[in-house]
Design an enzyme around this catalytic site. Structure first.
Site, PDB file in Angstrom:
ATOM      1  CG  ASP A  44       1.077  -2.061   2.726  1.00  0.00           C
ATOM      2  OD1 ASP A  44       1.787  -1.354   1.967  1.00  0.00           O
ATOM      3  OD2 ASP A  44      -0.160  -1.993   2.743  1.00  0.00           O
ATOM      4  CE  LYS A  46      -0.454   1.841   2.713  1.00  0.00           C
ATOM      5  NZ  LYS A  46      -1.127   1.635   1.411  1.00  0.00           N
ATOM      6  CG  ASN A  49      -0.920   0.527   6.515  1.00  0.00           C
ATOM      7  OD1 ASN A  49      -2.120   0.772   6.436  1.00  0.00           O
ATOM      8  ND2 ASN A  49      -0.303  -0.281   5.663  1.00  0.00           N
ATOM      9  CG  ASP A  62      -3.731  -2.953   6.242  1.00  0.00           C
ATOM     10  OD1 ASP A  62      -3.934  -4.193   6.251  1.00  0.00           O
ATOM     11  OD2 ASP A  62      -3.937  -2.240   5.249  1.00  0.00           O
ATOM     12  CB  THR A  87       1.738   0.608  -0.978  1.00  0.00           C
ATOM     13  OG1 THR A  87       0.745   0.049  -0.103  1.00  0.00           O
ATOM     14  CG2 THR A  87       1.111   1.735  -1.789  1.00  0.00           C
TER      15      THR A  87
END
Length: 203
Positions: A44, A46, A49, A62, A87
Site C-alpha cells: 500500500d 502511496k 503513507n 501503515d 489502494t
C-alpha cells in the site's frame, strides 16, 4: 529527529519540485529495499503513507496490508499472492486482475507515488476507483500528464517501475543506482518545505 513526524507533506503542497521529490523517492526506495530484504511486501505504498520529520527524513508507515515473504529459497513458491490489497489508484495490474504477484507490486506503487509527487495526484484520480482499476488492468502504465515536461531520467525511472509485466520491473536495489536518484538535493535544502508544512498544519 527531535521534533517527531509531521503531516504528510503532499497533504500540504499537493505537488513538489523535482529536486525535492527526487530526494523523497530515494528515501522511500531505501525503505522498500530494506523491507524487501527482510521478507516483507508493503502492498500500500502511496503518498498518504509517507511521513516526513522536521529534518526531512522519510518514514514509510501503515503496514496494515503488508505480507511476509519466506526468505528460504526452497519456499520461494510461497511468495506469490492473489489477494487484492492496497489502494486502487496505486495498485499494480496483476493485483487488480487477481493474478499471482510478489514484491514487484511495491515497485509499481512507488512509480505511481513518484507521479503523485510530480503532478499532485496519481493518474486516474478523477475516475471512480472501479473505473481506475479497469484502466490500470487494461492499459498498464497510465498516461502521465506531465510526461513531455519531465526529465529523461525521470521518464526512464517511471518506465522501470511501471512496466506492465512484473518481471520487467527493476528491483528496489537496482533502482537505487538509477541516474535519476544520483543527484538528490541535500536534506537542509528542503527544510523550507518542511517548515512551511509545519506552519500550515499548525494553522
Amino acid at each position: 529527529s527531535t521534533g517527531g513526524f509531521i503531516v504528510n507533506i503532499l497533504v500540504c503542497f499537493k505537488a513538489l519540485e523535482e529536486p525535492v521529490f527526487r530526494r523523497y523517492t530515494k528515501q522511500v526506495l531505501e525503505g522498500v529495499e530494506y523491507i524487501h530484504g527482510r521478507g516483507v511486501i508493503h502492498r500500500d505504498i502511496k503518498g498518504g503513507n509517507i511521513m516526513v520529520d522536521q529534518d526531512g527524513v522519510i518514514k514509510l508507515i501503515d503496514f496494515g496490508c503488508a505480507k511476509r515473504l519466506s526468505l528460504d529459497p526452497c519456499l520461494s513458491h510461497k511468495n506469490l499472492f492473489k489477494s487484492m490489497r492496497g489502494t486502487p489508484y496505486w495498485m499494480a495490474p496483476e493485483v487488480i486482475k487477481s493474478e499471482r504477484y510478489g514484491k514487484e507490486v511495491d515497485i509499481w506503487s512507488l512509480g505511481i507515488m513518484a507521479v503523485e509527487m510530480q503532478d499532485g495526484q496519481p493518474p486516474y484520480m478523477k475516475e471512480t476507483p472501479m473505473r481506475a482499476m479497469y484502466l490500470i488492468a487494461a492499459r498498464g502504465k497510465p498516461e502521465i500528464k506531465s510526461w513531455s515536461s519531465i526529465s529523461p531520467d525521470f521518464r526512464d525511472l517511471l518506465n522501470s517501475c511501471l512496466a506492465f509485466l512484473p518481471k520487467e520491473r527493476k528491483s528496489a536495489e537496482a533502482l537505487l543506482s538509477h541516474p535519476f536518484l544520483s543527484r538528490t538535493t541535500s536534506l537542509s535544502s528542503i527544510k523550507q518545505n518542511i517548515d512551511a508544512a509545519r506552519r500550515k498544519k499548525a494553522g
